[in-house]
Structures are given as structure tokens and as C-alpha cells.
Design a protein around this motif. Sequence first.
Motif, PDB file in Angstrom:
ATOM      1  N   LEU A   7       0.829  -1.210   0.000  1.00 55.64           N
ATOM      2  CA  LEU A   7       0.000   0.000   0.000  1.00 55.64           C
ATOM      3  C   LEU A   7       0.862   1.257   0.000  1.00 55.64           C
ATOM      4  O   LEU A   7       0.618   2.207  -0.755  1.00 55.64           O
ATOM      5  CB  LEU A   7      -0.907  -0.005   1.230  1.00 55.64           C
ATOM      6  CG  LEU A   7      -2.151  -0.902   1.186  1.00 55.64           C
ATOM      7  CD1 LEU A   7      -2.792  -0.976   2.565  1.00 55.64           C
ATOM      8  CD2 LEU A   7      -3.149  -0.375   0.162  1.00 55.64           C
ATOM      9  N   LEU A   8       1.885   1.270   0.856  1.00 53.53           N
ATOM     10  CA  LEU A   8       2.745   2.439   0.960  1.00 53.53           C
ATOM     11  C   LEU A   8       3.515   2.683  -0.334  1.00 53.53           C
ATOM     12  O   LEU A   8       3.629   3.821  -0.813  1.00 53.53           O
ATOM     13  CB  LEU A   8       3.709   2.266   2.129  1.00 53.53           C
ATOM     14  CG  LEU A   8       4.623   3.454   2.432  1.00 53.53           C
ATOM     15  CD1 LEU A   8       3.796   4.692   2.781  1.00 53.53           C
ATOM     16  CD2 LEU A   8       5.582   3.107   3.573  1.00 53.53           C
ATOM     17  N   GLY A   9       4.040   1.584  -0.916  1.00 52.38           N
ATOM     18  CA  GLY A   9       4.771   1.725  -2.170  1.00 52.38           C
ATOM     19  C   GLY A   9       3.889   2.268  -3.284  1.00 52.38           C
ATOM     20  O   GLY A   9       4.298   3.141  -4.062  1.00 52.38           O
ATOM     21  N   GLY A  10       2.646   1.765  -3.353  1.00 55.60           N
ATOM     22  CA  GLY A  10       1.716   2.263  -4.358  1.00 55.60           C
ATOM     23  C   GLY A  10       1.331   3.704  -4.115  1.00 55.60           C
ATOM     24  O   GLY A  10       1.180   4.492  -5.066  1.00 55.60           O
ATOM     25  N   GLN A  11       1.192   4.086  -2.846  1.00 59.65           N
ATOM     26  CA  GLN A  11       0.815   5.457  -2.509  1.00 59.65           C
ATOM     27  C   GLN A  11       1.937   6.438  -2.867  1.00 59.65           C
ATOM     28  O   GLN A  11       1.681   7.552  -3.351  1.00 59.65           O
ATOM     29  CB  GLN A  11       0.505   5.538  -1.013  1.00 59.65           C
ATOM     30  CG  GLN A  11      -0.136   6.840  -0.577  1.00 59.65           C
ATOM     31  CD  GLN A  11      -0.492   6.819   0.906  1.00 59.65           C
ATOM     32  OE1 GLN A  11      -0.174   5.892   1.621  1.00 59.65           O
ATOM     33  NE2 GLN A  11      -1.157   7.876   1.357  1.00 59.65           N
ATOM     34  N   ILE A  12       3.186   6.011  -2.658  1.00 54.53           N
ATOM     35  CA  ILE A  12       4.317   6.893  -2.930  1.00 54.53           C
ATOM     36  C   ILE A  12       4.579   7.021  -4.430  1.00 54.53           C
ATOM     37  O   ILE A  12       4.812   8.121  -4.953  1.00 54.53           O
ATOM     38  CB  ILE A  12       5.576   6.386  -2.207  1.00 54.53           C
ATOM     39  CG1 ILE A  12       5.399   6.515  -0.689  1.00 54.53           C
ATOM     40  CG2 ILE A  12       6.815   7.168  -2.659  1.00 54.53           C
ATOM     41  CD1 ILE A  12       6.528   5.890   0.109  1.00 54.53           C
ATOM     42  N   GLY A  15       2.508   5.744  -6.976  1.00 52.17           N
ATOM     43  CA  GLY A  15       1.322   5.769  -7.838  1.00 52.17           C
ATOM     44  C   GLY A  15       1.227   4.566  -8.737  1.00 52.17           C
ATOM     45  O   GLY A  15       0.399   4.527  -9.656  1.00 52.17           O
ATOM     46  N   SER A  16       2.054   3.554  -8.503  1.00 52.10           N
ATOM     47  CA  SER A  16       2.068   2.345  -9.326  1.00 52.10           C
ATOM     48  C   SER A  16       1.498   1.163  -8.542  1.00 52.10           C
ATOM     49  O   SER A  16       1.771   1.003  -7.345  1.00 52.10           O
ATOM     50  CB  SER A  16       3.503   2.017  -9.763  1.00 52.10           C
ATOM     51  OG  SER A  16       3.556   0.745 -10.390  1.00 52.10           O
ATOM     52  N   GLY A  17       0.709   0.326  -9.249  1.00 50.98           N
ATOM     53  CA  GLY A  17       0.147  -0.863  -8.605  1.00 50.98           C
ATOM     54  C   GLY A  17       1.101  -2.032  -8.557  1.00 50.98           C
ATOM     55  O   GLY A  17       0.760  -3.089  -8.017  1.00 50.98           O
ATOM     56  N   VAL A  18       2.304  -1.856  -9.113  1.00 52.84           N
ATOM     57  CA  VAL A  18       3.286  -2.947  -9.117  1.00 52.84           C
ATOM     58  C   VAL A  18       3.631  -3.383  -7.698  1.00 52.84           C
ATOM     59  O   VAL A  18       3.746  -4.577  -7.398  1.00 52.84           O
ATOM     60  CB  VAL A  18       4.566  -2.518  -9.866  1.00 52.84           C
ATOM     61  CG1 VAL A  18       5.672  -3.560  -9.684  1.00 52.84           C
ATOM     62  CG2 VAL A  18       4.256  -2.315 -11.342  1.00 52.84           C
ATOM     63  N   TRP A  19       3.809  -2.398  -6.817  1.00 51.40           N
ATOM     64  CA  TRP A  19       4.142  -2.721  -5.423  1.00 51.40           C
ATOM     65  C   TRP A  19       3.079  -3.602  -4.794  1.00 51.40           C
ATOM     66  O   TRP A  19       3.390  -4.551  -4.075  1.00 51.40           O
ATOM     67  CB  TRP A  19       4.302  -1.437  -4.611  1.00 51.40           C
ATOM     68  CG  TRP A  19       5.467  -0.615  -5.019  1.00 51.40           C
ATOM     69  CD1 TRP A  19       5.496   0.370  -5.958  1.00 51.40           C
ATOM     70  CD2 TRP A  19       6.801  -0.726  -4.519  1.00 51.40           C
ATOM     71  NE1 TRP A  19       6.751   0.900  -6.083  1.00 51.40           N
ATOM     72  CE2 TRP A  19       7.582   0.244  -5.200  1.00 51.40           C
ATOM     73  CE3 TRP A  19       7.410  -1.523  -3.559  1.00 51.40           C
ATOM     74  CZ2 TRP A  19       8.935   0.408  -4.951  1.00 51.40           C
ATOM     75  CZ3 TRP A  19       8.768  -1.357  -3.296  1.00 51.40           C
ATOM     76  CH2 TRP A  19       9.514  -0.405  -3.995  1.00 51.40           C
ATOM     77  N   ASP A  20       1.824  -3.304  -5.055  1.00 48.23           N
ATOM     78  CA  ASP A  20       0.721  -4.079  -4.500  1.00 48.23           C
ATOM     79  C   ASP A  20       0.709  -5.496  -5.075  1.00 48.23           C
ATOM     80  O   ASP A  20       0.463  -6.462  -4.356  1.00 48.23           O
ATOM     81  CB  ASP A  20      -0.601  -3.373  -4.823  1.00 48.23           C
ATOM     82  CG  ASP A  20      -1.610  -3.497  -3.698  1.00 48.23           C
ATOM     83  OD1 ASP A  20      -1.187  -3.511  -2.529  1.00 48.23           O
ATOM     84  OD2 ASP A  20      -2.804  -3.608  -3.995  1.00 48.23           O
ATOM     85  N   GLY A  21       0.970  -5.611  -6.379  1.00 44.90           N
ATOM     86  CA  GLY A  21       1.011  -6.930  -7.003  1.00 44.90           C
ATOM     87  C   GLY A  21       2.136  -7.782  -6.459  1.00 44.90           C
ATOM     88  O   GLY A  21       1.965  -8.977  -6.193  1.00 44.90           O
ATOM     89  N   VAL A  22       3.302  -7.166  -6.279  1.00 48.43           N
ATOM     90  CA  VAL A  22       4.440  -7.905  -5.714  1.00 48.43           C
ATOM     91  C   VAL A  22       4.141  -8.349  -4.281  1.00 48.43           C
ATOM     92  O   VAL A  22       4.474  -9.473  -3.882  1.00 48.43           O
ATOM     93  CB  VAL A  22       5.712  -7.029  -5.752  1.00 48.43           C
ATOM     94  CG1 VAL A  22       6.846  -7.687  -4.965  1.00 48.43           C
ATOM     95  CG2 VAL A  22       6.141  -6.783  -7.193  1.00 48.43           C
ATOM     96  N   ALA A  23       3.489  -7.476  -3.514  1.00 45.77           N
ATOM     97  CA  ALA A  23       3.124  -7.836  -2.139  1.00 45.77           C
ATOM     98  C   ALA A  23       2.189  -9.046  -2.140  1.00 45.77           C
ATOM     99  O   ALA A  23       2.325  -9.949  -1.303  1.00 45.77           O
ATOM    100  CB  ALA A  23       2.452  -6.649  -1.449  1.00 45.77           C
ATOM    101  N   SER A  24       1.249  -9.109  -3.084  1.00 44.59           N
ATOM    102  CA  SER A  24       0.339 -10.254  -3.180  1.00 44.59           C
ATOM    103  C   SER A  24       1.099 -11.539  -3.478  1.00 44.59           C
ATOM    104  O   SER A  24       0.825 -12.598  -2.896  1.00 44.59           O
ATOM    105  CB  SER A  24      -0.709 -10.009  -4.276  1.00 44.59           C
ATOM    106  OG  SER A  24      -1.597  -8.990  -3.911  1.00 44.59           O
ATOM    107  N   LEU A  25       2.065 -11.455  -4.395  1.00 48.40           N
ATOM    108  CA  LEU A  25       2.865 -12.638  -4.735  1.00 48.40           C
ATOM    109  C   LEU A  25       3.670 -13.114  -3.533  1.00 48.40           C
ATOM    110  O   LEU A  25       3.797 -14.323  -3.282  1.00 48.40           O
ATOM    111  CB  LEU A  25       3.787 -12.326  -5.910  1.00 48.40           C
ATOM    112  CG  LEU A  25       3.113 -12.072  -7.253  1.00 48.40           C
ATOM    113  CD1 LEU A  25       4.155 -11.705  -8.307  1.00 48.40           C
ATOM    114  CD2 LEU A  25       2.326 -13.287  -7.701  1.00 48.40           C
TER     115      LEU A  25
END
Length: 311
Positions: free
Chosen positions: A187-192, A194-204
Motif C-alpha cells: 500500500l505504501l509503495g503504491g501510494q508513494i 502511484g504504481s500498482g506494481v508494489w501491491d502486485g508484488v506484495a500479493s505474490l
Amino acid sequence: MAVQERSTRSESTFTVVVAASANLGIAVAKAVAGLISGSSAMLSEAAHSVADTVTEGLLLTALKRSDRPADDDHPLGYAGERYVWALLAAVATFVGGAVFSFYDGVHTLVAGEDLGDPLASYVVLAVAGVLEGFSLRTAIRQVRAEAERTRTPFARYLRLTPDTTVKAVVMEDSAALAGLMLAAGGLLGGQITGSGVWDGVASLLIGLLLVYVAWVLGRSNAQLLVGRPLPRPMREQVREELLAVEHVVGVVDLTTLIQGPDEVLVAAKIDFRDVSSAAEVEAACDHAETRLRTRFPSIRRVYLDPTPARD
């Protein structure tokens, strides 16, 4: 001994109920927060909590069904059924949590996601952390008490304990706290950025974490279902107790089998003195069983077979 066994079963049930209650509420909150924020990591964490809730339901079933007394159809009791249900719980962790996390993570990386307001997710993560921490604390207290009672280091006891229901709660709650930190990082990575990649990597990463937990728990239960002996130091202590009995001159063969958290079977071929009478051999067998049960309360069944030593 019976009071101690009932107390252990009661503690295990309480530990699982606490974990199930916490995970059920957390799963709903994570799902709502994930839908509001559009976070795949939060939805993966919701699937994680749902899987944990199903797992704990299966563990409660394991505790209830394995507690039935022996009967004519099951002369050795139902203790082993605990590991069947616990193995199914490990499968539920993999299917219900890991598979969804992998799917959601890959989908986010490929298709992207629209990030919404993450505030609700942060609040849910904070509350979930407190509840998961309380559940983990309850489980660790029980494991530590059992480890101290058996004079075994905490880490070794957790690795080798035949009480896989409590082991499952400790591992799942530990994984849940780690998953919360991964989701917060996504969440923090995406917020900083603006990319959803951080959220996808966190899910993996949450999916990988659940695969590891499912593998460890599945392996532990599979070993106990196949048949696991007492640890080597305890087997040597059992041999020492047998050799200390009058008229016993040797232990030709020794087999130990863990049938449940508080149920161990011991079978041994014993070489008695050739001049011992039948009455002395019978008395020695009875004395040996008493010594073993006194030193190791979890030993329920002792079968001794007089056998001459091989040259």
C-alpha cells in the motif's frame, strides 16, 4: 495424568477458538478495505484470513473427533484422525490463500489497478495486527508451557511437537503478521509511486509465504500419519528404563510410535535371563510398563515380547 491431558486438550481448543474468532472478523474487515482501496494485497490478505478461518474450523473438528475413546472397530483409538484433519487444514491454507494471492498478484501486475483511498486499509491492518498478535501470544504461551514441562527448547519443541493444531496456529498467526507488513508495504509503495506494481508484488510474496506455511504443516502431519517415532534421545531413555528392570539383560529390538499429542506406543523384543521363571518374566514386564509410564506419561501402550538375543 488424565487431568493434565484434559487440560492440554482444553488449552489447545481455547487457542484455536481465539485464532478462529480473530481471523473471521479480520477477513471481513480486510475484504471491505480491499474493495474500498482497490488493493490486491489487501484482498490477498482477506483470502489469507478466510483460509485461516477455514483452517481453524478444520482444526476444531480434528480436536473433537480425535478425542473419542477406543472401541472395537478402532482398538488404538482415534488420535490419528487429528492429523488427517490437520493435513486438510494445510491444504486449505494453500488452496484458499496461496492460490488466490498468486492469481490476484499476477492479475495486478498484468492489468494494473486503480488505487483508491488507502486509509481504511491502514486502519484495518493496524487492528488486525493487534488481534493477530493477541492470538499468537496465546498460542506461544501454550507452546512455551508445554516445552518447559518436557524440558525442551522452545524452537525444538515447536518443530517436533505432535500437537500440530497448536503448531498450525503459531505458524499461521506468525505468517499473518508477516502478511500484514507485506500488505502495508504494498500500500505504501503504491501510494508513494502511484504504481500498482508494489501491491502486485506484495500479493505474490503473501502467496509464497502461505505456500511455505502449508508445506511445513502438511509435511509435519504427513510424517505423523505415516508413523513417526519418538526423538532419538527419548528412545534411548526408553531403552535405559527397560534395561534397568530386573531380569532384563538386553533390548533386542525397540519400536516407538507417536499416535497423538499424548499417545505413544512402545513395542520391544526383550532378552530376559535364561534362568528367569515365567512368573519373574511376567513381573518384569509389568514393572517395565510401570517405569515407562511413570517417566513418560504420554506412553499409553507397552507391548513386550520375550525374545532371545541373536548372536
